[in-house]
Design a protein around this motif. Structure first.
Motif, PDB file in Angstrom:
ATOM      1  N   MET A  69       0.844  -1.192   0.000  1.00  0.00           N
ATOM      2  CA  MET A  69       0.000   0.000   0.000  1.00  0.00           C
ATOM      3  C   MET A  69       0.881   1.244   0.000  1.00  0.00           C
ATOM      4  O   MET A  69       1.738   1.397   0.860  1.00  0.00           O
ATOM      5  N   ASP A  70       0.679   2.148  -0.997  1.00  0.00           N
ATOM      6  CA  ASP A  70       1.511   3.341  -1.053  1.00  0.00           C
ATOM      7  C   ASP A  70       0.948   4.416  -0.128  1.00  0.00           C
ATOM      8  O   ASP A  70      -0.127   4.280   0.463  1.00  0.00           O
ATOM      9  N   SER A  71       1.696   5.552  -0.016  1.00  0.00           N
ATOM     10  CA  SER A  71       1.320   6.611   0.924  1.00  0.00           C
ATOM     11  C   SER A  71      -0.021   7.250   0.564  1.00  0.00           C
ATOM     12  O   SER A  71      -0.784   7.651   1.445  1.00  0.00           O
ATOM     13  N   LYS A  72      -0.323   7.336  -0.733  1.00  0.00           N
ATOM     14  CA  LYS A  72      -1.593   7.947  -1.154  1.00  0.00           C
ATOM     15  C   LYS A  72      -2.773   7.094  -0.714  1.00  0.00           C
ATOM     16  O   LYS A  72      -3.779   7.615  -0.216  1.00  0.00           O
ATOM     17  N   GLU A  73      -2.669   5.770  -0.910  1.00  0.00           N
ATOM     18  CA  GLU A  73      -3.748   4.872  -0.489  1.00  0.00           C
ATOM     19  C   GLU A  73      -3.934   4.914   1.023  1.00  0.00           C
ATOM     20  O   GLU A  73      -5.069   4.889   1.516  1.00  0.00           O
ATOM     21  N   MET A  74      -2.829   4.948   1.759  1.00  0.00           N
ATOM     22  CA  MET A  74      -2.916   5.028   3.212  1.00  0.00           C
ATOM     23  C   MET A  74      -3.603   6.323   3.648  1.00  0.00           C
ATOM     24  O   MET A  74      -4.432   6.320   4.566  1.00  0.00           O
ATOM     25  N   LYS A  75      -3.289   7.410   2.973  1.00  0.00           N
ATOM     26  CA  LYS A  75      -3.920   8.690   3.306  1.00  0.00           C
ATOM     27  C   LYS A  75      -5.415   8.643   3.034  1.00  0.00           C
ATOM     28  O   LYS A  75      -6.234   9.109   3.841  1.00  0.00           O
ATOM     29  N   ASN A  76      -5.806   8.049   1.894  1.00  0.00           N
ATOM     30  CA  ASN A  76      -7.227   7.940   1.546  1.00  0.00           C
ATOM     31  C   ASN A  76      -7.969   7.079   2.559  1.00  0.00           C
ATOM     32  O   ASN A  76      -9.108   7.392   2.949  1.00  0.00           O
ATOM     33  N   GLN A  77      -7.335   5.983   2.978  1.00  0.00           N
ATOM     34  CA  GLN A  77      -7.974   5.121   3.975  1.00  0.00           C
ATOM     35  C   GLN A  77      -8.148   5.858   5.295  1.00  0.00           C
ATOM     36  O   GLN A  77      -9.195   5.746   5.945  1.00  0.00           O
TER      37      GLN A  77
END
Length: 333
Positions: A1-9
């Motif tokens: 999981m990249d940083s963008k996906e983690m932020k969205n979650q």
């Protein structure tokens, strides 16, 4: 999981929590309290309770220490049929100057269950028997059942974070991995799953338990065997064994009927001599209102039909280590 996906979650989780706080403040409060309580349990540390000292059979120079710890994180059996969960940690061995080897193994059990299983000598001996079997399976060596309590509650130096005792070598690569595993609580996926579940309890909250990172090494015995209408297990079953015991010798025994005396009801006193047995943990004893059955794995098999019906719920058993004699007191109906 990249940083963008983690932020969205993370944003999605906070939005869902905000919605829950606005629409149902009570449910939000209960949800947060539940998460905090589960986190407290999940991040709890094992606490030393007792250390058993014994030795390896066939190798008199190897001394074995078992550090028994109580740990809230270990699940408590929800039903009488659910197996007791014991968790073996990482063993350590050290060669001494005198030529002896000290092997230390930590074993964890649910804290509440430990207290329940040590309230009587019979229950404590049965529990320690399970732990000795787990130790044998873990160390891949036979150990003596003639154990004693070590002078300290814990053998060796207790680490600053005792949870690291129970991370196996295959689970870690370096010190950083140890700390990550010891401090992990819930992943975002776990929390998202909790928030999005359609099935709710009566207070609107998901009741799924937190998944731990640790798996139990052994499921040994049972907390209480399921009671059938005519059966009561007095000593816990340690492990599955061959059901054909006809080849095993029948031990010597005496059966005496004691008449009623004052407040004491009439009873049978059954004494069974077990000369090669050193602990009650080796025994698997079942009793019904008509009969009794005793199995000592690879040693003895004994069964007896009582002359009269007995009260199996009031039966008691006691093992004398000095004489290797098992005595049953069985009140008549």
């Amino acid at each position: 999981m990249d940083s963008k996906e983690m932020k969205n979650q993370a944003e999605y989780i906070w939005n869902r929590l905000d919605d829950l706080a606005k629409n149902d403040p009570d449910a939000y409060k209960k949800f947060i309290e539940k998460q905090m309580e589960e986190q407290k349990i999940f991040t709890s540390s094992p606490e030393p309770r007792i250390c058993l000292q014994t030795k390896a059979l066939g190798n008199e120079s190897e001394i074995v220490f078992i550090n028994i710890c109580a740990w809230k994180k270990i699940p408590y059996p929800e039903t009488e049929d659910e197996p007791v969960k014991l968790f073996a940690g990482m063993k350590t061995s050290k060669k001494l100057k005198n030529g002896q080897t000290e092997t230390v193994l930590p074993v964890a059990i649910n804290d509440k269950l430990y207290e329940e299983c040590t309230d009587t000598d019979l229950n404590k001996n049965a529990l320690f028997g399970l732990i000795l079997n787990l130790t044998e399976d873990t160390l891949k060596t036979k150990i003596s059942r003639d154990y004693r309590n070590y002078k300290e509650l814990y053998k060796g130096d207790l680490p600053a974070d005792p949870r690291t005792l129970f991370i196996t070598n295959s689970q870690i690569q370096n010190e950083k991995d140890i700390l990550q595993m010891a401090q992990t609580v819930n992943s975002p996926e776990d929390l998202l799953k909790k928030l999005s579940m359609n099935e709710k309890t009566e207070n609107g909250l998901d009741t799924a338990k937190i998944d731990t990172k640790f798996e139990m090494d052994e499921l040994l015995g049972k907390r209480d065997e399921k009671k059938s209408k005519n059966k009561k297990d007095l000593i816990q079953e340690i492990k599955e064994t061959n059901t054909d015991f006809s080849h095993l010798p029948r031990p010597e025994h005496t059966l005496t009927e004691m008449p009623k005396y004052n407040e004491r009801p009439a009873k049978f006193v059954l004494k069974i001599k077990l000369p090669t047995v050193s602990s009650v943990a080796e025994c698997d004893l079942n009793i019904s209102e008509e009969s009794v059955e005793l199995i000592v794995e690879d040693k003895y098999y004994f069964t007896l039909t009582f002359p009269s019906a007995i009260s199996e719920d009031d039966a008691s058993a006691k093992f004398n280590k000095k004489t290797s004699c098992l005595t049953l007191n069985v009140p008549l109906k």
